[in-house]
Write a protein that holds these residues in place. Structure first.
Motif, mmCIF file in Angstrom:
data_model
loop_
_atom_site.group_PDB
_atom_site.id
_atom_site.type_symbol
_atom_site.label_atom_id
_atom_site.label_comp_id
_atom_site.label_asym_id
_atom_site.label_seq_id
_atom_site.Cartn_x
_atom_site.Cartn_y
_atom_site.Cartn_z
ATOM 1 N N LYS A 61 -6.329 79.260 99.003
ATOM 2 C CA LYS A 61 -5.469 78.079 99.161
ATOM 3 C C LYS A 61 -5.693 77.086 98.015
ATOM 4 O O LYS A 61 -6.780 77.008 97.437
ATOM 5 C CB LYS A 61 -5.765 77.378 100.490
ATOM 6 N N ASN A 62 -4.658 76.309 97.730
ATOM 7 C CA ASN A 62 -4.750 75.215 96.771
ATOM 8 C C ASN A 62 -4.960 73.918 97.546
ATOM 9 O O ASN A 62 -4.133 73.556 98.392
ATOM 10 C CB ASN A 62 -3.478 75.133 95.929
ATOM 11 N N VAL A 63 -6.049 73.217 97.243
ATOM 12 C CA VAL A 63 -6.467 72.076 98.048
ATOM 13 C C VAL A 63 -6.613 70.832 97.176
ATOM 14 O O VAL A 63 -7.151 70.898 96.066
ATOM 15 C CB VAL A 63 -7.815 72.361 98.744
ATOM 16 N N ALA A 64 -6.151 69.707 97.701
ATOM 17 C CA ALA A 64 -6.361 68.408 97.054
ATOM 18 C C ALA A 64 -7.164 67.518 97.990
ATOM 19 O O ALA A 64 -6.823 67.391 99.170
ATOM 20 C CB ALA A 64 -5.029 67.750 96.716
ATOM 21 N N ILE A 65 -8.213 66.916 97.462
ATOM 22 C CA ILE A 65 -9.055 65.995 98.225
ATOM 23 C C ILE A 65 -8.881 64.591 97.650
ATOM 24 O O ILE A 65 -9.007 64.389 96.441
ATOM 25 C CB ILE A 65 -10.533 66.406 98.164
ATOM 26 N N ILE A 66 -8.586 63.640 98.519
ATOM 27 C CA ILE A 66 -8.452 62.246 98.114
ATOM 28 C C ILE A 66 -9.771 61.545 98.399
ATOM 29 O O ILE A 66 -10.240 61.528 99.537
ATOM 30 C CB ILE A 66 -7.315 61.544 98.886
ATOM 31 N N GLY A 67 -10.360 60.969 97.361
ATOM 32 C CA GLY A 67 -11.639 60.300 97.506
ATOM 33 C C GLY A 67 -12.737 61.029 96.766
ATOM 34 O O GLY A 67 -12.620 62.232 96.476
ATOM 35 N N ALA A 68 -13.802 60.311 96.434
ATOM 36 C CA ALA A 68 -14.888 60.908 95.659
ATOM 37 C C ALA A 68 -16.259 60.452 96.165
ATOM 38 O O ALA A 68 -17.218 60.392 95.405
ATOM 39 C CB ALA A 68 -14.726 60.559 94.183
ATOM 40 N N LYS A 84 2.539 71.386 95.022
ATOM 41 C CA LYS A 84 1.747 72.530 94.567
ATOM 42 C C LYS A 84 0.591 72.863 95.515
ATOM 43 O O LYS A 84 -0.066 73.889 95.345
ATOM 44 C CB LYS A 84 1.183 72.253 93.171
ATOM 45 N N PHE A 85 0.369 71.992 96.505
ATOM 46 C CA PHE A 85 -0.829 72.151 97.330
ATOM 47 C C PHE A 85 -0.517 72.630 98.741
ATOM 48 O O PHE A 85 0.489 72.256 99.336
ATOM 49 C CB PHE A 85 -1.599 70.829 97.386
ATOM 50 N N ASP A 86 -1.437 73.461 99.255
ATOM 51 C CA ASP A 86 -1.324 73.969 100.628
ATOM 52 C C ASP A 86 -2.023 73.052 101.622
ATOM 53 O O ASP A 86 -1.624 72.971 102.785
ATOM 54 C CB ASP A 86 -1.957 75.365 100.727
ATOM 55 N N ILE A 87 -3.083 72.384 101.159
ATOM 56 C CA ILE A 87 -3.891 71.525 102.028
ATOM 57 C C ILE A 87 -4.210 70.234 101.280
ATOM 58 O O ILE A 87 -4.655 70.273 100.125
ATOM 59 C CB ILE A 87 -5.214 72.218 102.438
ATOM 60 N N ILE A 88 -3.990 69.096 101.941
ATOM 61 C CA ILE A 88 -4.294 67.787 101.368
ATOM 62 C C ILE A 88 -5.207 67.060 102.346
ATOM 63 O O ILE A 88 -4.890 66.946 103.537
ATOM 64 C CB ILE A 88 -3.010 66.980 101.116
ATOM 65 N N ILE A 89 -6.335 66.556 101.852
ATOM 66 C CA ILE A 89 -7.364 65.985 102.724
ATOM 67 C C ILE A 89 -7.715 64.574 102.264
ATOM 68 O O ILE A 89 -8.163 64.382 101.126
ATOM 69 C CB ILE A 89 -8.642 66.852 102.716
ATOM 70 N N ASN A 90 -7.551 63.605 103.153
ATOM 71 C CA ASN A 90 -7.986 62.244 102.862
ATOM 72 C C ASN A 90 -9.409 62.038 103.368
ATOM 73 O O ASN A 90 -9.670 62.128 104.561
ATOM 74 C CB ASN A 90 -7.064 61.207 103.510
ATOM 75 N N THR A 91 -10.328 61.750 102.445
ATOM 76 C CA THR A 91 -11.710 61.497 102.835
ATOM 77 C C THR A 91 -12.075 60.021 102.684
ATOM 78 O O THR A 91 -13.233 59.648 102.876
ATOM 79 C CB THR A 91 -12.692 62.329 101.982
ATOM 80 N N THR A 92 -11.099 59.184 102.343
ATOM 81 C CA THR A 92 -11.356 57.753 102.184
ATOM 82 C C THR A 92 -11.191 57.037 103.521
ATOM 83 O O THR A 92 -10.738 57.617 104.510
ATOM 84 C CB THR A 92 -10.405 57.113 101.156
#
Length: 280
Positions: free
Chosen positions: A120-127, A184-192
Protein backbone atom coordinates in the motif's frame (compact mmCIF):
# COMPACT_ATOMS: atom_id res chain seq x y z
CA UNK A 1 -2.57 -8.83 48.23
CA UNK A 2 -3.52 -6.74 45.21
CA UNK A 3 -0.89 -6.05 42.58
CA UNK A 4 -0.48 -2.40 41.62
CA UNK A 5 0.04 -1.07 38.10
CA UNK A 6 0.04 2.48 36.89
CA UNK A 7 0.63 5.28 34.45
CA UNK A 8 3.51 7.76 34.54
CA UNK A 9 2.83 11.07 32.80
CA UNK A 10 2.64 14.82 33.12
CA UNK A 11 -0.25 15.60 32.98
CA UNK A 12 -2.31 12.45 33.58
CA UNK A 13 -5.65 13.67 34.95
CA UNK A 14 -7.33 13.30 31.55
CA UNK A 15 -6.25 9.69 30.93
CA UNK A 16 -8.84 6.94 30.50
CA UNK A 17 -6.25 4.21 31.01
CA UNK A 18 -7.18 3.65 34.70
CA UNK A 19 -10.85 2.88 34.04
CA UNK A 20 -9.96 0.78 30.99
CA UNK A 21 -7.27 -1.31 32.68
CA UNK A 22 -9.24 -1.81 35.90
CA UNK A 23 -12.16 -3.09 33.81
CA UNK A 24 -9.77 -5.56 32.18
CA UNK A 25 -8.35 -6.71 35.52
CA UNK A 26 -11.85 -7.18 36.92
CA UNK A 27 -13.05 -9.14 33.90
CA UNK A 28 -10.04 -11.49 34.15
CA UNK A 29 -10.53 -11.92 37.93
CA UNK A 30 -7.10 -10.46 38.62
CA UNK A 31 -6.70 -8.74 41.99
CA UNK A 32 -5.06 -5.51 40.87
CA UNK A 33 -5.38 -1.74 40.90
CA UNK A 34 -4.24 0.75 38.29
CA UNK A 35 -3.37 4.33 39.24
CA UNK A 36 -2.38 7.44 37.30
CA UNK A 37 0.80 8.93 38.80
CA UNK A 38 1.64 12.56 38.11
CA UNK A 39 5.39 12.49 37.43
CA UNK A 40 7.26 15.68 36.60
CA UNK A 41 10.24 15.31 34.22
CA UNK A 42 12.76 15.94 37.01
CA UNK A 43 11.09 13.16 39.07
CA UNK A 44 11.22 10.47 36.38
CA UNK A 45 14.40 8.71 37.53
CA UNK A 46 13.09 8.34 41.08
CA UNK A 47 9.67 7.30 39.81
CA UNK A 48 11.24 4.46 37.84
CA UNK A 49 13.18 3.36 40.92
CA UNK A 50 9.88 3.26 42.81
CA UNK A 51 8.61 0.52 40.49
CA UNK A 52 11.12 -1.81 42.11
CA UNK A 53 10.88 -0.37 45.60
CA UNK A 54 7.09 -0.61 45.72
CA UNK A 55 7.02 -3.85 43.71
CA UNK A 56 4.65 -2.48 41.09
CA UNK A 57 3.72 -5.04 38.46
CA UNK A 58 4.38 -2.56 35.68
CA UNK A 59 3.44 0.82 34.31
CA UNK A 60 2.40 2.59 31.16
CA UNK A 61 4.40 5.66 30.19
CA UNK A 62 2.92 8.64 28.41
CA UNK A 63 3.87 12.21 27.45
CA UNK A 64 6.47 13.57 28.11
CA UNK A 65 8.41 10.54 29.37
CA UNK A 66 8.35 7.94 26.57
CA UNK A 67 11.86 8.72 25.32
CA UNK A 68 13.60 9.83 28.51
CA UNK A 69 12.48 6.75 30.46
CA UNK A 70 14.55 4.41 28.27
CA UNK A 71 17.86 5.25 29.97
CA UNK A 72 16.54 4.12 33.37
CA UNK A 73 15.48 0.63 32.28
CA UNK A 74 17.41 -2.63 32.45
CA UNK A 75 16.33 -3.75 28.98
CA UNK A 76 14.47 -2.29 26.00
CA UNK A 77 12.69 -4.44 23.44
CA UNK A 78 13.98 -4.23 19.84
CA UNK A 79 10.79 -2.74 18.43
CA UNK A 80 10.79 -0.08 21.14
CA UNK A 81 14.39 0.73 20.19
CA UNK A 82 13.37 1.12 16.55
CA UNK A 83 10.53 3.44 17.55
CA UNK A 84 12.79 5.27 20.00
CA UNK A 85 10.22 5.29 22.78
CA UNK A 86 8.74 3.11 25.53
CA UNK A 87 5.10 3.15 26.62
CA UNK A 88 5.06 -0.05 28.69
CA UNK A 89 7.35 -1.21 31.48
CA UNK A 90 7.20 -4.72 32.91
CA UNK A 91 8.70 -5.51 36.33
CA UNK A 92 10.08 -9.02 36.15
CA UNK A 93 11.46 -9.80 39.60
CA UNK A 94 13.04 -6.36 39.86
CA UNK A 95 14.29 -6.25 36.27
CA UNK A 96 12.55 -3.46 34.33
CA UNK A 97 11.91 -4.16 30.65
CA UNK A 98 10.54 -1.56 28.24
CA UNK A 99 8.21 -2.18 25.31
CA UNK A 100 6.24 -0.05 22.86
CA UNK A 101 2.70 -1.21 22.08
CA UNK A 102 1.55 1.97 20.31
CA UNK A 103 2.56 0.97 16.78
CA UNK A 104 1.25 -2.58 16.97
CA UNK A 105 -1.91 -1.36 18.65
CA UNK A 106 -2.51 0.95 15.72
CA UNK A 107 -1.68 -1.68 13.10
CA UNK A 108 -4.10 -4.16 14.65
CA UNK A 109 -6.93 -1.63 14.42
CA UNK A 110 -6.01 -0.74 10.83
CA UNK A 111 -5.95 -4.40 9.76
CA UNK A 112 -9.51 -4.84 11.01
CA UNK A 113 -10.48 -2.38 8.27
CA UNK A 114 -8.06 -3.15 5.43
CA UNK A 115 -6.99 -6.80 5.98
CA UNK A 116 -3.50 -6.07 4.62
CA UNK A 117 -1.12 -3.14 4.25
CA UNK A 118 1.44 -4.97 2.11
CA UNK A 119 2.11 -3.00 -1.07
CA UNK A 120 0.00 0.00 0.00
CA UNK A 121 0.94 3.65 -0.49
CA UNK A 122 0.66 5.46 2.83
CA UNK A 123 0.84 9.11 3.88
CA UNK A 124 1.36 10.07 7.52
CA UNK A 125 0.54 13.57 8.72
CA UNK A 126 2.78 14.68 11.56
CA UNK A 127 6.35 13.99 12.64
CA UNK A 128 6.13 13.38 16.38
CA UNK A 129 6.38 10.27 18.51
CA UNK A 130 3.08 8.80 17.35
CA UNK A 131 4.12 9.24 13.72
CA UNK A 132 7.38 7.41 14.38
CA UNK A 133 5.61 4.49 16.08
CA UNK A 134 3.09 4.12 13.24
CA UNK A 135 5.70 4.57 10.51
CA UNK A 136 7.99 1.95 12.07
CA UNK A 137 5.37 -0.79 12.18
CA UNK A 138 4.14 0.03 8.68
CA UNK A 139 7.65 -0.25 7.24
CA UNK A 140 8.10 -3.55 9.07
CA UNK A 141 4.71 -4.64 7.65
CA UNK A 142 6.02 -3.95 4.12
CA UNK A 143 3.98 -1.04 2.83
CA UNK A 144 5.17 0.00 -0.63
CA UNK A 145 5.50 3.75 -0.10
CA UNK A 146 5.53 5.87 3.03
CA UNK A 147 5.35 9.66 2.96
CA UNK A 148 5.79 11.83 6.04
CA UNK A 149 4.00 15.18 5.65
CA UNK A 150 4.46 17.90 8.21
CA UNK A 151 4.07 21.66 8.41
CA UNK A 152 7.75 21.81 9.38
CA UNK A 153 9.49 19.81 6.64
CA UNK A 154 12.81 19.73 8.51
CA UNK A 155 11.14 17.87 11.38
CA UNK A 156 9.71 15.34 8.91
CA UNK A 157 13.17 14.85 7.40
CA UNK A 158 14.64 14.27 10.86
CA UNK A 159 12.00 11.64 11.56
CA UNK A 160 12.69 9.91 8.25
CA UNK A 161 16.34 9.50 9.21
CA UNK A 162 15.33 7.58 12.37
CA UNK A 163 13.05 5.07 10.67
CA UNK A 164 14.17 1.44 10.13
CA UNK A 165 15.63 0.36 6.81
CA UNK A 166 13.39 -1.76 4.63
CA UNK A 167 12.04 -2.16 1.12
CA UNK A 168 9.57 0.70 1.60
CA UNK A 169 10.14 3.82 -0.50
CA UNK A 170 10.14 6.76 1.91
CA UNK A 171 9.73 10.46 1.20
CA UNK A 172 9.00 13.78 2.89
CA UNK A 173 6.36 16.27 1.75
CA UNK A 174 4.89 19.54 2.92
CA UNK A 175 1.20 19.54 3.82
CA UNK A 176 0.47 21.50 0.63
CA UNK A 177 2.28 18.93 -1.52
CA UNK A 178 0.35 16.11 0.11
CA UNK A 179 -2.97 17.87 -0.44
CA UNK A 180 -2.34 18.00 -4.20
CA UNK A 181 -1.27 14.34 -4.45
CA UNK A 182 -3.82 12.66 -2.16
CA UNK A 183 -5.20 10.61 -5.07
CA UNK A 184 -1.95 8.60 -5.11
CA UNK A 185 -2.42 7.18 -1.63
CA UNK A 186 -4.34 4.16 -0.34
CA UNK A 187 -4.07 5.09 3.35
CA UNK A 188 -3.83 8.53 4.97
CA UNK A 189 -3.12 8.78 8.71
CA UNK A 190 -3.34 11.86 10.91
CA UNK A 191 -1.02 11.53 13.91
CA UNK A 192 -1.27 15.18 15.00
CA UNK A 193 -3.60 16.68 17.61
CA UNK A 194 -5.33 18.89 15.04
CA UNK A 195 -9.07 18.26 15.40
CA UNK A 196 -8.93 17.03 18.98
CA UNK A 197 -11.53 18.30 21.45
CA UNK A 198 -12.03 21.15 22.25
CA UNK A 199 -10.81 22.20 18.77
CA UNK A 200 -13.04 19.79 16.88
CA UNK A 201 -13.73 22.31 14.10
CA UNK A 202 -10.15 22.05 12.80
CA UNK A 203 -8.69 19.66 10.21
CA UNK A 204 -5.02 18.97 9.38
CA UNK A 205 -5.48 19.21 5.60
CA UNK A 206 -7.85 19.68 2.68
CA UNK A 207 -9.28 16.52 1.09
CA UNK A 208 -10.16 18.04 -2.28
CA UNK A 209 -8.03 15.52 -4.22
CA UNK A 210 -8.97 12.46 -2.15
CA UNK A 211 -9.92 9.39 -4.19
CA UNK A 212 -12.90 7.21 -3.31
CA UNK A 213 -12.34 4.20 -1.02
CA UNK A 214 -9.12 5.62 0.43
CA UNK A 215 -8.64 4.69 4.09
CA UNK A 216 -8.51 7.88 6.15
CA UNK A 217 -7.41 7.32 9.72
CA UNK A 218 -7.14 9.68 12.69
CA UNK A 219 -5.38 8.71 15.92
CA UNK A 220 -7.70 11.08 17.80
CA UNK A 221 -10.62 9.40 19.64
CA UNK A 222 -12.10 12.45 21.37
CA UNK A 223 -14.19 13.30 19.42
CA UNK A 224 -14.75 9.90 17.84
CA UNK A 225 -15.59 11.57 14.52
CA UNK A 226 -13.14 14.38 13.83
CA UNK A 227 -13.77 16.94 11.11
CA UNK A 228 -11.21 15.11 8.99
CA UNK A 229 -13.09 11.81 9.27
CA UNK A 230 -16.50 13.37 8.65
CA UNK A 231 -15.27 15.07 5.48
CA UNK A 232 -13.53 11.89 4.31
CA UNK A 233 -16.63 9.76 4.88
CA UNK A 234 -18.73 12.25 2.89
CA UNK A 235 -16.29 11.77 -0.01
CA UNK A 236 -16.62 7.97 0.00
CA UNK A 237 -13.57 7.10 2.08
CA UNK A 238 -13.29 4.35 4.67
CA UNK A 239 -12.60 5.92 8.07
CA UNK A 240 -10.91 4.82 11.28
CA UNK A 241 -10.69 6.75 14.54
CA UNK A 242 -8.10 6.32 17.29
CA UNK A 243 -10.20 4.33 19.74
CA UNK A 244 -9.01 0.97 18.43
CA UNK A 245 -5.38 2.00 18.77
CA UNK A 246 -5.93 3.21 22.34
CA UNK A 247 -7.66 -0.01 23.39
CA UNK A 248 -5.24 -2.29 21.54
CA UNK A 249 -2.10 -0.67 22.94
CA UNK A 250 -3.58 -0.99 26.43
CA UNK A 251 -4.53 -4.61 25.83
CA UNK A 252 -1.02 -5.44 24.62
CA UNK A 253 0.42 -3.82 27.75
CA UNK A 254 -1.98 -5.90 29.84
CA UNK A 255 -0.73 -9.07 28.10
CA UNK A 256 2.89 -8.20 28.87
CA UNK A 257 2.06 -7.66 32.54
CA UNK A 258 -0.23 -10.64 33.11
CA UNK A 259 0.37 -13.12 30.26
CA UNK A 260 -3.41 -13.14 29.82
CA UNK A 261 -5.54 -11.78 26.98
CA UNK A 262 -8.11 -9.24 28.14
CA UNK A 263 -11.58 -8.81 26.68
CA UNK A 264 -10.98 -5.92 24.30
CA UNK A 265 -14.68 -5.32 23.73
CA UNK A 266 -15.20 -4.71 27.45
CA UNK A 267 -12.24 -2.33 27.42
CA UNK A 268 -13.73 -0.53 24.43
CA UNK A 269 -17.16 -0.27 26.04
CA UNK A 270 -15.89 1.32 29.24
CA UNK A 271 -13.98 3.97 27.26
CA UNK A 272 -17.00 4.64 25.06
CA UNK A 273 -19.15 5.08 28.16
CA UNK A 274 -16.69 7.61 29.50
CA UNK A 275 -16.76 9.45 26.18
CA UNK A 276 -20.54 9.73 26.28
CA UNK A 277 -22.14 6.34 26.04
CA UNK A 278 -21.67 5.76 22.31
CA UNK A 279 -21.15 2.13 21.34
CA UNK A 280 -19.10 0.76 18.46
Amino acid sequence: MKKVFGLFGYPVHHSMSPIMQEAAFSDCDIMANYHAFLVKPEQLKEAVKSIRALQLGGVNVTIPHKVAVMEYLDEVDEEARQIGAVNTIVNRNGRLIGYNTDGRGYLESLLELTETVVGKNVAIIGAGGAARAVATVLINAQVSQLVIANRTVLKAEALLQRLPNGNTVTEVMSIAELEHTLHKFDIIINTTSVGMSPHADESPLSLTHLKENTVVSDLIYNPLQTKLLMEAEAMGALTLNGLGMFVNQGALSFEYWTEQKPNRQKMTDVVLKQLGGIRC
